[in-house]
Design an enzyme around this catalytic site. Structure first.
Site, mmCIF file in Angstrom:
data_model
loop_
_atom_site.group_PDB
_atom_site.id
_atom_site.type_symbol
_atom_site.label_atom_id
_atom_site.label_comp_id
_atom_site.label_asym_id
_atom_site.label_seq_id
_atom_site.Cartn_x
_atom_site.Cartn_y
_atom_site.Cartn_z
ATOM 1 N N LEU A 18 4.143 -26.904 8.369
ATOM 2 C CA LEU A 18 5.260 -27.039 7.437
ATOM 3 C C LEU A 18 5.511 -25.755 6.655
ATOM 4 C CD1 LEU A 18 7.288 -28.866 5.903
ATOM 5 C CD2 LEU A 18 5.445 -29.381 4.335
ATOM 6 N N HIS A 34 8.037 -35.355 10.352
ATOM 7 C CA HIS A 34 7.439 -35.008 9.071
ATOM 8 C C HIS A 34 7.065 -36.217 8.221
ATOM 9 C CE1 HIS A 34 6.757 -32.777 5.413
ATOM 10 N NE2 HIS A 34 7.700 -33.434 4.774
#
Lengths: 582, 331
Positions: free
Chosen positions: A249, A353
């Site tokens: 990320l 995510h």
């Protein structure tokens, strides 16, 4: 082998921000009279919450920032594409500021302004800056503060590295958890009056994911197998900026601090998709924009992985600003890609995510027994694994940490009351169910199968990466359902090569893969059933949102004939649905 | 370059032909005529055939790579989940594995294909998923923040997820060992129970005299930039245990609290919001506390997050000296 039986008042499954917050609040609410077990499949301070980067939302300074709780609520509802339950959203917005202060009192080093006040930064989909942060390691700092805090609470006993394989229910009532202690290899039965499930999401069902390897949705799969309903499982969020080639990320805070997205021609392409918010549009919109650019041939291609990507541009940001507010971005890009964010462009593409869906709970975090009506006795769910639902079809960045903190408190307080009540630990039922589960695990380790679990995992991930990504098609979803069915039947014939009992990660992985496979099937079926586009769920054949027909939550329950899908209405009280333009 | 078998034939033919020619000339008068003619013809054919083969091998640039046959080769791209057969070359990982039955270390070699972005963790996972699922190790976030994958890579304690395969290669090999500063559990997995106990023993956690006020959290505790800077550098500890592995004192005296715990004692001591006062300080005013530290500095050198435990311990010593000085003045 003699199974170990451990009795507690409360067992908290999962040691992320949601789990640890619940445990602390349960003890605070009850005094020191309760015995609380915190069971984690990793070391408690290493849960995936440590990877949360950008911050936690909450209206701290309404007058200075021209902000209000109502505006936070509106942004969240609009971000959710009107699928969020609005009473829950109000609860989130109202309580979030308190929780930021609570964590401050536990020791989180929030970034501050010159006058000592907590600093807030802009975030995707938020009208004004309202995201408190500790550099770009917010989750990590919150986790460390929680872990250190929990060592002060002597009523909480931590069980590091225990993987739970079954949620034991007797006639609709929670009776215990069956677990394997990784270090000892022994199977353990945790009996308790009540249970909090806080095991996080299942973004790892995709291959290109931002999350830890541990985000396998174990708690959700356990609940599903125990017959409990799941809600809105088709909504999986793709974070626009997953680093090439690993999916690590790169925080949305980078764009919050002013970073641009650029295609292969160097254009700031967000102009074409969200004229007013640009890079700070909600994640589903930015993710679709990136994929549209790539499909229009304006992407680039990574030689090593074959992945196509666009660029995140931080080169115009002050280098000192990066060091102070985004040190982890620099750390990661330097160590993983040998790139300097002050000079080089960062290659990114959308990566799975966050999973908006999860265990169906009411507004108080109590797990429901069916689509509507009664709650299941003695079970709560908090955090990403629960679907309250505040995120609807698309979560706004930094709302997840506030969700964990807010419902951590609500559930912790409620469960303490429940455990102090007249409930008694059910002895016989739990032991019988646990013995059954023990046989299943023993069979799993000793059988001679022919399928390699890792092979199955890779095929599942490749199928979902291809067919259930940012843009979905009817044919693709059908293919995914079929493929998952095939993989599930292959999974029934797996073998575990590792026959050791101490730290058998092969067995652990096989259990996790089984959980992921179960959920992947549900995701595919729920997605195929929803014939519209809303938030993160975008189907090429149905490009419009259809409020008339589809303004409802999907409920998935396990039945003999596979997943049974039904629908319940969305609670709308303040904000009427309108067109979602940024 | 090693001579191939074709080349050997070529050399044999080149030397053999003149010898046979010599015999042929001098045996014209004798009875060896037929035999020597056949041998000469064979040698000439050999010269031509092997000459061509040898020539082809030298100039085609084809060099068959020699691999020990028992080591399978697998591809470990940085994005290990995918199966894109991209670029890369093979790398040998020598893994020291602790066997739980025999309590012995066993070394095993694995070959994986790696590209320029492959990390040691990526390579180990490729081994685990493709080759040897019995390999036990601890890992989770793969982005250097959860602190799971501390191990010793080519002699240096490091996080496997942050270590690039080609940055750590030496003599064409990568040696991966568990952290010997912690009790061994299995393969690369070590036991953290003692480590966590040490951490808890120094009273980590923000202490307030008025607990009810702390948890009610009505008002934030404001802090200036200067106050934050005092403890912030020590708050980045991810509890990976690498500093303990590097510390020469802990390895000799297991009772020493160690750099991780002591640095965290300083982190909370230096936080202006904390009100524990001297208790935390006096608890570690022992030979197994701060005074055990010999300032080797290895802890600070290996810390993957730039925490400087060695400095924290010296600051704690300084604080204790100050207390003694003020006590003497007052007493």
């Amino acid at each position: 082998m003699y199974m170990e039986i451990l009795d507690f008042d409360i067992v908290v499954l999962g040691s992320g921000i949601a789990g640890m917050t619940s445990a602390i609040h349960a003890e605070l609410a009850a005094g020191e009279k309760l015995r609380i077990a915190l069971v984690s499949k990793v070391h408690a301070m290493r849960s995936h919450s440590v990877s949360a980067e950008g911050g936690i939302s909450g209206v701290l300074y309404p007058t200075e920032n021209k902000d209000s709780v109502l505006l936070h609520g509106y942004d969240t509802v609009k971000g959710s594409d009107y699928l969020a339950d609005q009473d829950a959203v109000e609860m989130l917005a109202e309580n979030a500021p308190k929780e930021i202060k609570f964590f401050e009192h536990l020791g989180v080093p929030w970034n501050r302004e010159e006058n000592g006040r907590i600093n807030e930064r802009p975030f995707g989909g938020m009208s004004v800056p309202r995201t408190a942060f500790a550099a770009d390691k917010t989750g990590f700092f919150m986790m460390r503060a929680l872990y250190d805090e929990i060592t002060l609470h002597k009523g909480v006993e931590i069980f590091h590295e225990y993987i739970v394989t079954a949620l034991l229910m007797d006639r609709g009532r929670f009776v215990g958890l069956h677990a394997i202690g990784l270090k000892s290899g022994r199977q353990v039965l945790f009996r308790a009056k009540s249970c909090v499930i806080a095991t996080g999401g299942f973004a790892r069902i995709y291959g290109f994911a931002t999350t830890s390897y541990s985000s396998t949705g174990d708690g959700i799969a356990l609940a599903y197998r125990a017959g409990l309903p799941l809600k809105d499982m088709e909504f999986v969020q793709f974070h626009p900026t997953g680093l090439i080639p690993s999916g690590i990320l790169i925080t949305e805070a980078a764009r919050g601090e002013g970073a641009y997205l650029r295609n292969s021609k160097g254009e700031r392409f967000m102009e074409r998709y969200a004229k007013s918010k640009m890079e700070l549009a909600p994640r589903d919109i930015v993710a679709r924009a990136i994929i549209s650019e790539i499909e229009a041939g304006r992407g680039l291609r990574n030689k090593e992985s074959g992945l196509e990507y666009v660029h995140l541009d931080l080169t115009h940001l002050d280098s000192r600003k990066i060091d102070e507010k985004l040190p982890m971005v620099r750390d990661i890009t330097t160590k993983m890609l040998h790139l300097d964010p002050s000079k080089d462009l960062i290659p990114i593409r959308p990566a799975s995510h966050f999973t908006m869906g999860g265990i169906h709970t009411n507004i108080n975090g109590e797990v429901m027994a069916g689509p509507s009506g009664k709650t299941a006795d003695g079970i709560w769910a908090v955090g990403e694994c629960a679907c309250v639902s505040v995120h609807g079809a698309n979560r706004l960045g930094s709302n997840s940490l506030s969700q964990c903190a807010v419902w951590g408190r609500i559930v912790g307080t409620a469960i303490a009351k429940h455990a102090k009540g007249s409930w008694k630990i059910t002895t016989e039922a739990a032991r019988e169910l646990s013995a059954e589960e023990e046989n299943r695990i023993t069979d799993l380790t000793e059988r001679k199968g022919s399928e390699d679990p890792y092979e199955i995992m890779k095929e599942m991930q490749a199928t979902l990466d291809k067919n259930l990504y940012v843009y979905k098609t009817v044919a693709g979803m059908k293919r995914a359902i079929k493929e998952m069915r095939k993989l599930r039947s292959r999974y029934a014939d797996i073998y575990i090569k590792d026959k050791g009992s101490v730290y058998n990660t092969n067995l652990r992985d096989a259990i996790e893969i089984g959980n992921m496979l179960e959920l992947a099937g549900v995701v595919a079926e729920c997605a195929a059933a929803r014939k519209e586009s809303r938030g993160s769920h975008y189907v090429l054949e149905y490009p419009e949102r259809n409020d008339k027909k589809w303004m409802k939550h999907t409920i998935a329950q396990r039945s003999i004939r596979g997943t049974r899908i039904s629908y319940i209405p969305v609670r709308i009280n303040k904000w009427r649905p309108e067109k979602r333009v940024y | 370059m090693r001579a191939s078998r074709y080349m050997l034939f070529l050399y044999a033919a080149m030397i053999g032909t003149p010898v046979l020619l010599y015999i042929r000339i001098f045996s014209l008068a004798g009875g060896m005529l037929l035999l020597s003619t056949i041998l000469l013809a064979l040698a000439a054919i050999g010269l031509v055939v092997f000459g061509i083969l040898g020539y082809m091998e030298i100039y085609s640039g084809r060099r068959p790579e020699k691999m020990p046959l028992d080591i399978p080769v697998h591809y470990a791209p940085a994005r290990h989940e995918g199966r894109f057969e991209g670029e890369g070359r093979s790398v040998t990982l020598r893994v020291a594995r602790f066997d739980t039955e025999s309590k012995m270390m066993k070394e095993k070699e694995y070959c994986v294909r790696a590209d320029r972005l492959t990390t040691v963790l990526g390579a180990l996972l490729a081994i685990k998923e493709n080759d040897d699922p019995t390999l036990a190790m601890r890992y989770s976030c793969r982005m250097g923040i959860c602190g799971s994958c501390g191990m010793v890579i080519n002699g240096k304690p490091a996080l496997a997820c942050e270590t690039n395969v080609f940055d750590s290669i030496s003599n064409g090999k990568i040696m991966v060992e568990p952290m010997y500063g912690h009790p061994l559990t299995r393969d690369l997995v070590t036991d953290f129970d003692d480590f966590f106990e040490k951490h808890v023993s120094v009273n980590p956690g923000l202490y307030r005299k008025n607990g009810a006020e702390k948890y009610a959290a009505k008002k934030p505790y404001d802090q200036s930039r200067k106050e934050i800077d005092k403890f912030l550098p020590y708050s980045y500890c991810i509890m990976c245990g690498l500093c303990l592995d590097a510390c020469p004192v802990v390895n000799a005296n297991p009772n020493f609290a160690g750099p991780q715990a002591l640095s965290q004692a300083y982190r909370y001591h230096a936080d202006s919001r904390d009100q524990m006062g001297d208790k935390r300080l006096f608890d570690i005013d022992t030979v197994d506390g701060v005074w055990g530290c010999e300032f080797a500095g290895a802890c600070s050198k290996v810390c993957p997050k730039g925490v400087d435990p060695a400095a924290a311990i010296q600051l704690l010593k300084g604080e204790l000296f100050k207390k003694v000085a003020t006590d003497e003045k007052e007493g």
